[in-house]
Write a protein that holds these residues in place. Sequence first.
Motif, PDB file in Angstrom:
ATOM      1  N   ASN A  64       0.854  -1.185   0.000  1.00 38.76           N
ATOM      2  CA  ASN A  64       0.000   0.000   0.000  1.00 38.76           C
ATOM      3  C   ASN A  64       0.887   1.231   0.000  1.00 38.76           C
ATOM      4  O   ASN A  64       2.072   1.151   0.321  1.00 38.76           O
ATOM      5  CB  ASN A  64      -0.914   0.046   1.235  1.00 38.76           C
ATOM      6  CG  ASN A  64      -1.899  -1.097   1.278  1.00 38.76           C
ATOM      7  OD1 ASN A  64      -1.554  -2.190   1.693  1.00 38.76           O
ATOM      8  ND2 ASN A  64      -3.122  -0.849   0.858  1.00 38.76           N
ATOM      9  N   ALA A  65       0.311   2.365  -0.301  1.00 38.77           N
ATOM     10  CA  ALA A  65       1.055   3.619  -0.316  1.00 38.77           C
ATOM     11  C   ALA A  65       0.114   4.778   0.002  1.00 38.77           C
ATOM     12  O   ALA A  65      -1.109   4.662  -0.141  1.00 38.77           O
ATOM     13  CB  ALA A  65       1.713   3.843  -1.671  1.00 38.77           C
ATOM     14  N   GLN A  66       0.696   5.883   0.413  1.00 39.59           N
ATOM     15  CA  GLN A  66      -0.057   7.123   0.598  1.00 39.59           C
ATOM     16  C   GLN A  66       0.249   8.039  -0.580  1.00 39.59           C
ATOM     17  O   GLN A  66       1.379   8.498  -0.740  1.00 39.59           O
ATOM     18  CB  GLN A  66       0.330   7.826   1.900  1.00 39.59           C
ATOM     19  CG  GLN A  66      -0.372   9.172   2.079  1.00 39.59           C
ATOM     20  CD  GLN A  66       0.225  10.003   3.199  1.00 39.59           C
ATOM     21  OE1 GLN A  66       1.139   9.558   3.899  1.00 39.59           O
ATOM     22  NE2 GLN A  66      -0.274  11.220   3.357  1.00 39.59           N
ATOM     23  N   VAL A  67      -0.745   8.272  -1.398  1.00 39.50           N
ATOM     24  CA  VAL A  67      -0.603   9.244  -2.483  1.00 39.50           C
ATOM     25  C   VAL A  67      -0.948  10.613  -1.916  1.00 39.50           C
ATOM     26  O   VAL A  67      -2.065  10.838  -1.438  1.00 39.50           O
ATOM     27  CB  VAL A  67      -1.515   8.878  -3.665  1.00 39.50           C
ATOM     28  CG1 VAL A  67      -1.441   9.951  -4.744  1.00 39.50           C
ATOM     29  CG2 VAL A  67      -1.129   7.523  -4.232  1.00 39.50           C
ATOM     30  N   ALA A  68       0.017  11.521  -1.958  1.00 37.86           N
ATOM     31  CA  ALA A  68      -0.136  12.823  -1.290  1.00 37.86           C
ATOM     32  C   ALA A  68      -0.010  13.939  -2.315  1.00 37.86           C
ATOM     33  O   ALA A  68       1.099  14.352  -2.671  1.00 37.86           O
ATOM     34  CB  ALA A  68       0.911  12.971  -0.187  1.00 37.86           C
ATOM     35  N   VAL A  69      -1.143  14.409  -2.790  1.00 40.46           N
ATOM     36  CA  VAL A  69      -1.186  15.501  -3.754  1.00 40.46           C
ATOM     37  C   VAL A  69      -1.693  16.746  -3.028  1.00 40.46           C
ATOM     38  O   VAL A  69      -2.794  16.749  -2.474  1.00 40.46           O
ATOM     39  CB  VAL A  69      -2.104  15.166  -4.946  1.00 40.46           C
ATOM     40  CG1 VAL A  69      -2.188  16.353  -5.899  1.00 40.46           C
ATOM     41  CG2 VAL A  69      -1.599  13.929  -5.671  1.00 40.46           C
ATOM     42  N   THR A  70      -0.879  17.804  -3.016  1.00 36.30           N
ATOM     43  CA  THR A  70      -1.246  19.069  -2.375  1.00 36.30           C
ATOM     44  C   THR A  70      -1.551  20.095  -3.452  1.00 36.30           C
ATOM     45  O   THR A  70      -0.665  20.490  -4.220  1.00 36.30           O
ATOM     46  CB  THR A  70      -0.115  19.588  -1.476  1.00 36.30           C
ATOM     47  OG1 THR A  70       0.217  18.587  -0.507  1.00 36.30           O
ATOM     48  CG2 THR A  70      -0.546  20.857  -0.756  1.00 36.30           C
ATOM     49  N   LEU A  71      -2.803  20.515  -3.521  1.00 37.55           N
ATOM     50  CA  LEU A  71      -3.214  21.466  -4.549  1.00 37.55           C
ATOM     51  C   LEU A  71      -2.736  22.873  -4.206  1.00 37.55           C
ATOM     52  O   LEU A  71      -2.479  23.198  -3.034  1.00 37.55           O
ATOM     53  CB  LEU A  71      -4.733  21.449  -4.684  1.00 37.55           C
ATOM     54  CG  LEU A  71      -5.328  20.114  -5.144  1.00 37.55           C
ATOM     55  CD1 LEU A  71      -6.848  20.186  -5.138  1.00 37.55           C
ATOM     56  CD2 LEU A  71      -4.808  19.719  -6.519  1.00 37.55           C
ATOM     57  N   PRO A  72      -2.619  23.740  -5.200  1.00 29.88           N
ATOM     58  CA  PRO A  72      -2.199  25.122  -4.930  1.00 29.88           C
ATOM     59  C   PRO A  72      -3.132  25.813  -3.941  1.00 29.88           C
ATOM     60  O   PRO A  72      -4.361  25.671  -4.020  1.00 29.88           O
ATOM     61  CB  PRO A  72      -2.255  25.777  -6.311  1.00 29.88           C
ATOM     62  CG  PRO A  72      -2.097  24.650  -7.270  1.00 29.88           C
ATOM     63  CD  PRO A  72      -2.780  23.481  -6.637  1.00 29.88           C
ATOM     64  N   GLN A  73      -2.546  26.563  -3.035  1.00 27.92           N
ATOM     65  CA  GLN A  73      -3.323  27.262  -2.018  1.00 27.92           C
ATOM     66  C   GLN A  73      -4.190  28.347  -2.622  1.00 27.92           C
ATOM     67  O   GLN A  73      -5.302  28.608  -2.176  1.00 27.92           O
ATOM     68  CB  GLN A  73      -2.373  27.882  -0.982  1.00 27.92           C
ATOM     69  CG  GLN A  73      -3.044  28.454   0.248  1.00 27.92           C
ATOM     70  CD  GLN A  73      -3.320  27.385   1.287  1.00 27.92           C
ATOM     71  OE1 GLN A  73      -2.671  26.342   1.279  1.00 27.92           O
ATOM     72  NE2 GLN A  73      -4.274  27.624   2.165  1.00 27.92           N
ATOM     73  N   ARG A 101       1.527  19.784  -5.870  1.00 29.26           N
ATOM     74  CA  ARG A 101       2.697  19.033  -5.409  1.00 29.26           C
ATOM     75  C   ARG A 101       2.300  17.569  -5.364  1.00 29.26           C
ATOM     76  O   ARG A 101       1.267  17.212  -4.785  1.00 29.26           O
ATOM     77  CB  ARG A 101       3.114  19.475  -4.010  1.00 29.26           C
ATOM     78  CG  ARG A 101       4.335  18.702  -3.487  1.00 29.26           C
ATOM     79  CD  ARG A 101       4.247  18.417  -2.004  1.00 29.26           C
ATOM     80  NE  ARG A 101       3.278  17.384  -1.684  1.00 29.26           N
ATOM     81  CZ  ARG A 101       3.161  16.837  -0.481  1.00 29.26           C
ATOM     82  NH1 ARG A 101       3.929  17.238   0.503  1.00 29.26           N
ATOM     83  NH2 ARG A 101       2.254  15.898  -0.255  1.00 29.26           N
ATOM     84  N   MET A 102       3.113  16.695  -5.954  1.00 31.69           N
ATOM     85  CA  MET A 102       2.736  15.294  -6.095  1.00 31.69           C
ATOM     86  C   MET A 102       3.820  14.405  -5.484  1.00 31.69           C
ATOM     87  O   MET A 102       4.943  14.323  -6.003  1.00 31.69           O
ATOM     88  CB  MET A 102       2.540  14.952  -7.576  1.00 31.69           C
ATOM     89  CG  MET A 102       1.961  13.574  -7.835  1.00 31.69           C
ATOM     90  SD  MET A 102       1.772  13.243  -9.623  1.00 31.69           S
ATOM     91  CE  MET A 102       0.570  14.513 -10.075  1.00 31.69           C
ATOM     92  N   ASN A 103       3.504  13.736  -4.373  1.00 30.59           N
ATOM     93  CA  ASN A 103       4.407  12.801  -3.708  1.00 30.59           C
ATOM     94  C   ASN A 103       3.689  11.495  -3.427  1.00 30.59           C
ATOM     95  O   ASN A 103       2.451  11.444  -3.366  1.00 30.59           O
ATOM     96  CB  ASN A 103       4.912  13.364  -2.376  1.00 30.59           C
ATOM     97  CG  ASN A 103       5.921  14.485  -2.534  1.00 30.59           C
ATOM     98  OD1 ASN A 103       6.497  14.658  -3.604  1.00 30.59           O
ATOM     99  ND2 ASN A 103       6.141  15.242  -1.482  1.00 30.59           N
ATOM    100  N   VAL A 104       4.456  10.441  -3.224  1.00 26.29           N
ATOM    101  CA  VAL A 104       3.942   9.168  -2.732  1.00 26.29           C
ATOM    102  C   VAL A 104       4.818   8.751  -1.560  1.00 26.29           C
ATOM    103  O   VAL A 104       6.048   8.785  -1.654  1.00 26.29           O
ATOM    104  CB  VAL A 104       3.955   8.077  -3.820  1.00 26.29           C
ATOM    105  CG1 VAL A 104       3.550   6.725  -3.237  1.00 26.29           C
ATOM    106  CG2 VAL A 104       3.009   8.456  -4.957  1.00 26.29           C
ATOM    107  N   PHE A 105       4.180   8.357  -0.438  1.00 23.67           N
ATOM    108  CA  PHE A 105       4.912   8.001   0.771  1.00 23.67           C
ATOM    109  C   PHE A 105       4.700   6.536   1.116  1.00 23.67           C
ATOM    110  O   PHE A 105       3.591   5.992   0.995  1.00 23.67           O
ATOM    111  CB  PHE A 105       4.459   8.870   1.945  1.00 23.67           C
ATOM    112  CG  PHE A 105       4.867  10.307   1.819  1.00 23.67           C
ATOM    113  CD1 PHE A 105       6.155  10.695   2.132  1.00 23.67           C
ATOM    114  CD2 PHE A 105       3.967  11.267   1.370  1.00 23.67           C
ATOM    115  CE1 PHE A 105       6.546  12.025   2.007  1.00 23.67           C
ATOM    116  CE2 PHE A 105       4.337  12.585   1.251  1.00 23.67           C
ATOM    117  CZ  PHE A 105       5.639  12.970   1.568  1.00 23.67           C
ATOM    118  N   PHE A 106       5.785   5.920   1.578  1.00 19.07           N
ATOM    119  CA  PHE A 106       5.766   4.536   2.050  1.00 19.07           C
ATOM    120  C   PHE A 106       6.281   4.514   3.491  1.00 19.07           C
ATOM    121  O   PHE A 106       7.346   5.076   3.775  1.00 19.07           O
ATOM    122  CB  PHE A 106       6.659   3.652   1.182  1.00 19.07           C
ATOM    123  CG  PHE A 106       6.272   3.617  -0.265  1.00 19.07           C
ATOM    124  CD1 PHE A 106       5.300   2.736  -0.716  1.00 19.07           C
ATOM    125  CD2 PHE A 106       6.872   4.472  -1.176  1.00 19.07           C
ATOM    126  CE1 PHE A 106       4.928   2.702  -2.054  1.00 19.07           C
ATOM    127  CE2 PHE A 106       6.514   4.451  -2.521  1.00 19.07           C
ATOM    128  CZ  PHE A 106       5.532   3.566  -2.959  1.00 19.07           C
TER     129      PHE A 106
END
Length: 353
Positions: A78-87, A281-286
Motif C-alpha cells: 500500500n502507499a499514501q498518495v499525497a497531492v497538495t493542490l495550490p493554495q 505538489r505530487m508525492n507518494v509516501f511509504f
Amino acid sequence: MHATTLSNAEKLRLKRDGFVILENVIPCDVISRAKELINHDPTRIVHGDVPDINNLYNESALRLIMLEAMGPHTAPINAQVAVTLPQFADAVVRRPASAVYHPQAHVDGGWAGQCPMSRSEILASGATLETWGSDGDPQSMGPAGHAPLWQDRERTVAIGSYTALVGVCLNDQRIPGKGQFSVRRSAHEAVEAFFRHQRELGGPIGGGGPDWPRLQPMGADGAFAGIMPQKMVDSYPETRFEADDWAWPELTPTLMNEGDAVIALHSLPHTATPNLSDDPRMNVFFRIRRFREENPYEGDPRVGWGVSDHPDRQLSGEFLDYPDSYDPFKTSVDKMCDHWSEWDGMQRLDAET
C-alpha cells in the motif's frame, strides 16, 4: 541513476539530520506509470494495492537501498498518495506565505484530530485535557477514525510506529513554497529521548502519557489531539532554513525534483506545507518497518504494509492476536527508544567512524 546503496556521506547526513534526500533514484518508466494513474483517478489509489504505485519503491533502487541501510522488511503493498493542490489556484493576487496557516511538525502514529467533546464538556465530565481518553475503548478507532486511540488493550501505548518514512517526488519541488514535505531537522534524537523519558516514568507512551497532554486547547472551546507536547518541542535543536517567501524557518523543506526521494526516520517530526505555486505538489509516501521475525503478521494485507503508521494493529484499527512469546507493543516501544537498533547499515557506520 542513484546507486543501490547509500554512500558514506549520505549515511552521515541521515544520522545527523534524521533524513537524507536521494537524487534520481526512480526510473523514468516507473514514474510515468505512477503519474498516469494518479492523474487519471487520484482518489482510487490513496490506500489501495496498486502495483504501479507500489513499484515506485519495489521496482526502484529504494528497495535495495533500504535493505542495505536498514535491513529486511516487508515490501509495501500500500502507499499514501499525497497531492497538495495550490493554495491560491483561483486567486488573482497571490498572498505571502505568512498569510496562510502555520504548519506544525508531528510524529506519526497517534490519534489526531478535533475532539468530539468541547473543553467545557470534558471538564464537566470530570476529565481534563491531559486525562481525556485514558479510559477510551481500545477496541475502536479514535474519534476521527485516523488511528487507534490506544495501540494495545492495556492502554500502555498511544502511538504507533514504524522505522522509516520514504517519500517519492513526482514533480519539480526545488523552489521553496511548493507544498514541500518538511521536517524539524535533527530533532529525531530529541524525540527518541522523550520516548525514553516517558518509559522511565512508567508510561503510557505517547499522548496521554507523562508530559504529553492528550488534548490541547483549540479555538474558543475546542480541543485538538496530535500536537507535539511542549516539553518535547523545547528539546529540539535549533535549526533554521531561510529563503524568500518561506515563513517557517524552523522547518526544513525537502527540495526535490521528479525521480528524487527522501528517507526520514519515524522519530523525525515532519509536516506538509502550504503550496504557494501554480500547480499541484505530487508525492507518494511509504511507511517501512524493519522485519520482525517473531511477528506472525509480516506481509498480512490486513495491516496495510506501506501505508499504516500503526502496524501492530490492522489498518482498520481491529486487534490482531499474537502468541504469548511475542509482545508487539513492548517491542515497538523498545525500538522507539532505540531507533538506530533497527538500522543494520547504520550500526556498521558507527563501527567505522
